[in-house]
Design an enzyme around this catalytic site. Structure first.
Site, PDB file in Angstrom:
ATOM      1  N   ARG A 129       0.815  -1.227   0.000  1.00 53.46           N
ATOM      2  CA  ARG A 129       0.000   0.000   0.000  1.00 53.46           C
ATOM      3  C   ARG A 129       0.843   1.268   0.000  1.00 53.46           C
ATOM      4  NH1 ARG A 129      -3.096  -3.458   3.390  1.00 53.46           N
ATOM      5  NH2 ARG A 129      -5.077  -4.008   2.387  1.00 53.46           N
ATOM      6  N   LYS A 154       3.120  11.059 -11.165  1.00 52.18           N
ATOM      7  CA  LYS A 154       2.298  10.213 -12.030  1.00 52.18           C
ATOM      8  C   LYS A 154       3.044   8.923 -12.335  1.00 52.18           C
ATOM      9  CE  LYS A 154      -0.671  13.284 -14.754  1.00 52.18           C
ATOM     10  NZ  LYS A 154      -0.977  13.691 -16.145  1.00 52.18           N
ATOM     11  N   GLU A 198       9.618  18.204 -24.584  1.00 49.02           N
ATOM     12  CA  GLU A 198       8.953  18.492 -23.311  1.00 49.02           C
ATOM     13  C   GLU A 198       9.474  19.792 -22.696  1.00 49.02           C
ATOM     14  OE1 GLU A 198       6.415  17.033 -21.987  1.00 49.02           O
ATOM     15  OE2 GLU A 198       6.289  15.020 -22.841  1.00 49.02           O
ATOM     16  N   LYS A 234       7.006  22.766 -13.843  1.00 45.58           N
ATOM     17  CA  LYS A 234       6.159  21.628 -13.494  1.00 45.58           C
ATOM     18  C   LYS A 234       5.865  21.606 -12.009  1.00 45.58           C
ATOM     19  CE  LYS A 234       5.080  16.882 -14.339  1.00 45.58           C
ATOM     20  NZ  LYS A 234       5.318  15.676 -15.148  1.00 45.58           N
ATOM     21  N   GLU A 251      -4.402  16.545 -10.983  1.00 41.69           N
ATOM     22  CA  GLU A 251      -4.920  16.911 -12.300  1.00 41.69           C
ATOM     23  C   GLU A 251      -6.430  17.117 -12.290  1.00 41.69           C
ATOM     24  OE1 GLU A 251      -2.825  15.488 -16.090  1.00 41.69           O
ATOM     25  OE2 GLU A 251      -4.766  14.504 -16.203  1.00 41.69           O
ATOM     26  N   ARG A 256      -3.459  21.372 -13.947  1.00 42.99           N
ATOM     27  CA  ARG A 256      -2.358  20.446 -14.255  1.00 42.99           C
ATOM     28  C   ARG A 256      -2.552  19.821 -15.630  1.00 42.99           C
ATOM     29  NH1 ARG A 256       0.610  15.733 -10.571  1.00 42.99           N
ATOM     30  NH2 ARG A 256       1.982  15.025 -12.232  1.00 42.99           N
ATOM     31  N   ASN A 304      -0.467  18.599 -20.421  1.00 42.90           N
ATOM     32  CA  ASN A 304      -0.720  17.638 -21.493  1.00 42.90           C
ATOM     33  C   ASN A 304      -0.810  18.299 -22.863  1.00 42.90           C
ATOM     34  OD1 ASN A 304      -0.964  15.083 -20.023  1.00 42.90           O
ATOM     35  ND2 ASN A 304      -2.727  16.054 -19.054  1.00 42.90           N
ATOM     36  N   HIS A 311      -0.313  16.224 -25.906  1.00 43.04           N
ATOM     37  CA  HIS A 311      -0.299  14.811 -25.532  1.00 43.04           C
ATOM     38  C   HIS A 311      -1.517  14.034 -26.023  1.00 43.04           C
ATOM     39  CE1 HIS A 311       3.043  16.090 -23.120  1.00 43.04           C
ATOM     40  NE2 HIS A 311       3.216  14.897 -22.609  1.00 43.04           N
ATOM     41  N   HIS A 365      -0.347  10.931 -27.801  1.00 43.95           N
ATOM     42  CA  HIS A 365      -0.615   9.574 -27.313  1.00 43.95           C
ATOM     43  C   HIS A 365      -1.358   8.749 -28.354  1.00 43.95           C
ATOM     44  CE1 HIS A 365      -0.229  10.611 -22.727  1.00 43.95           C
ATOM     45  NE2 HIS A 365       0.933  10.480 -23.339  1.00 43.95           N
ATOM     46  N   HIS A 370       8.092   8.913 -27.541  1.00 40.40           N
ATOM     47  CA  HIS A 370       7.112   9.793 -26.905  1.00 40.40           C
ATOM     48  C   HIS A 370       7.339  11.267 -27.229  1.00 40.40           C
ATOM     49  CE1 HIS A 370       4.299  11.308 -23.948  1.00 40.40           C
ATOM     50  NE2 HIS A 370       5.262  12.021 -23.389  1.00 40.40           N
TER      51      HIS A 370
END
Length: 375
Positions: A129, A151, A193, A234, A244, A248, A252, A255, A259, A273
């Site tokens: 956990r 993330k 990026e 960031k 997010e 936030r 993206n 993206h 993606h 990427h």
């Protein structure tokens, strides 16, 4: 690429209350990893997760640093490449951590690019956990993006990063020397990026990049400052919106298109990427121009800079099999920012003026994609 050993140590804080941590940026920091880890968890053990390529180049130095600091550690090596972000590799890593009997206070260390960081961070977030986690990113893309903000996740057949958790690291160690072994293609992909942060809300930084890109690619203080500026940007966004729920999502930019392109091409290396994000950002600017939000000259300026550093900026630059508008639109519909079936895009009113656009009509995007394939 060469590295200037006069690069100073820079520290960027990420302010998240009791989950706050620092990003350390500089030359020769890998040798300090053992001491920093020993100070983080005295008496603790570590599992270093890395891929086959990075293991050859940097794992011995990290293991030596851990041994010197008397941190018991073992390594777990995964195949290199995006396909490693899978349920199968996650299960294999979780089993290795449990077999080693690592405890919650022990540390999983990610030594590698975004794939390793996402996989290792996901495992750290779910085993017992939640275990301690440290990021040592070895690619520019990971240094300025995926290693910061917590993330984590893996890919599925439905799309990229659709299964994961938010799990913040204890610290991020960015050794700029490690980029000396990075292939030029991947250095350029990471630079996409970096550019993103200027395009979101910092036109001055974008202008600095236009003027200083050659110095950034040469290494040394300009590279370290570009990384630090990206991490500061960031960190500000993450501190304000960790999960997010709001702005936030601006991170993206490019993206959603990117993606979809990655998934359409397949996670096999034909499009990495950062290359997909570069195309996606240029497409976001062109769509924003089409919708009347963004001056055409800003879209041209973005495309020109991406091409100037050797990045892609056009849908026609990807394999023909990945350009089908209907398939791209279907893949975009799996994006994590979809809400109640409506697509959300990051669009822009110009360089440094990005915004979240809700409920962009599917037929508008479909027509745009058709036009993009015919450029």
């Amino acid at each position: 690429m060469t590295v200037d050993d006069t690069t100073p140590l820079l520290t960027v804080p990420v302010s998240l209350g009791d989950r706050s941590y620092d990003i350390f940026i500089g030359s020769g920091l890998l040798a300090e990893a053992g001491e920093r880890l020993a100070g983080l968890a005295p008496g603790g053990r570590a599992m270093v997760v890395t891929d086959e390529t990075v293991a050859e180049r940097h794992l011995p130095a990290l293991m030596a640093a851990l041994e010197s600091a008397k941190v018991p550690a073992e390594a777990f090596v995964v195949p290199a490449g995006e396909a490693t972000k899978s349920f199968a590799e996650l299960e294999r890593l979780v089993d290795a951590v449990l077999t080693a009997r690592l405890e919650r206070g022990d540390t999983i260390v990610a030594l590698g690019g975004g794939v390793v960081g996402d996989l290792a961070g996901f495992a750290a977030g779910i085993v017992r956990r939640g275990m301690a986690f440290v990021q040592i990113p070895t690619t520019l893309l990971a240094q300025v993006d995926s290693s910061v903000g917590g993330k984590t996740g893996i890919n599925t057949a439905h799309g990229k990063n659709l299964v994961g958790v938010f799990h913040q690291p204890q610290f991020v160690l960015i050794d700029t020397d490690l980029l000396a072994t990075l292939p030029p293609r991947h250095l350029k992909a990471g630079y996409a990026e970096v550019v993103k942060y200027g395009l979101i809300d910092d036109p001055v930084f974008f202008g600095w990049l236009e003027a200083n890109a050659p110095a950034v690619f040469a290494g040394g203080p300009a590279l370290a400052e570009a990384i630090a500026a990206s991490c500061r940007a960031k960190a500000r966004v993450v501190a304000a919106d960790e999960r997010e729920a709001g702005n936030r999502a601006l991170l993206n930019l490019g993206h959603t298109f990117g993606h979809a392109l990655e998934a359409a091409v397949g996670y096999g290396g034909d499009l990495v990427h950062g290359e997909a994000v570069a195309i996606g950002m240029a497409m976001a600017f062109r769509l924003s121009t089409l919708l009347g939000f963004c001056p055409a000259e800003d879209a041209v300026r973005v495309e020109r800079h991406l091409h100037a550093v050797g990045l892609l900026a056009d849908l026609t630059e990807v394999p023909a099999t990945a350009r089908d508008p209907a398939r791209l639109l279907a893949l975009m519909a799996q994006d994590k920012k979809v809400q109640r079936g409506a697509l959300t895009l990051i669009l822009t009113r110009g360089i440094g003026r990005s915004f979240i656009a809700h409920d962009v009509a599917a037929d508008v995007i479909a027509d745009f994609l058709e036009d993009e394939t015919a450029r």
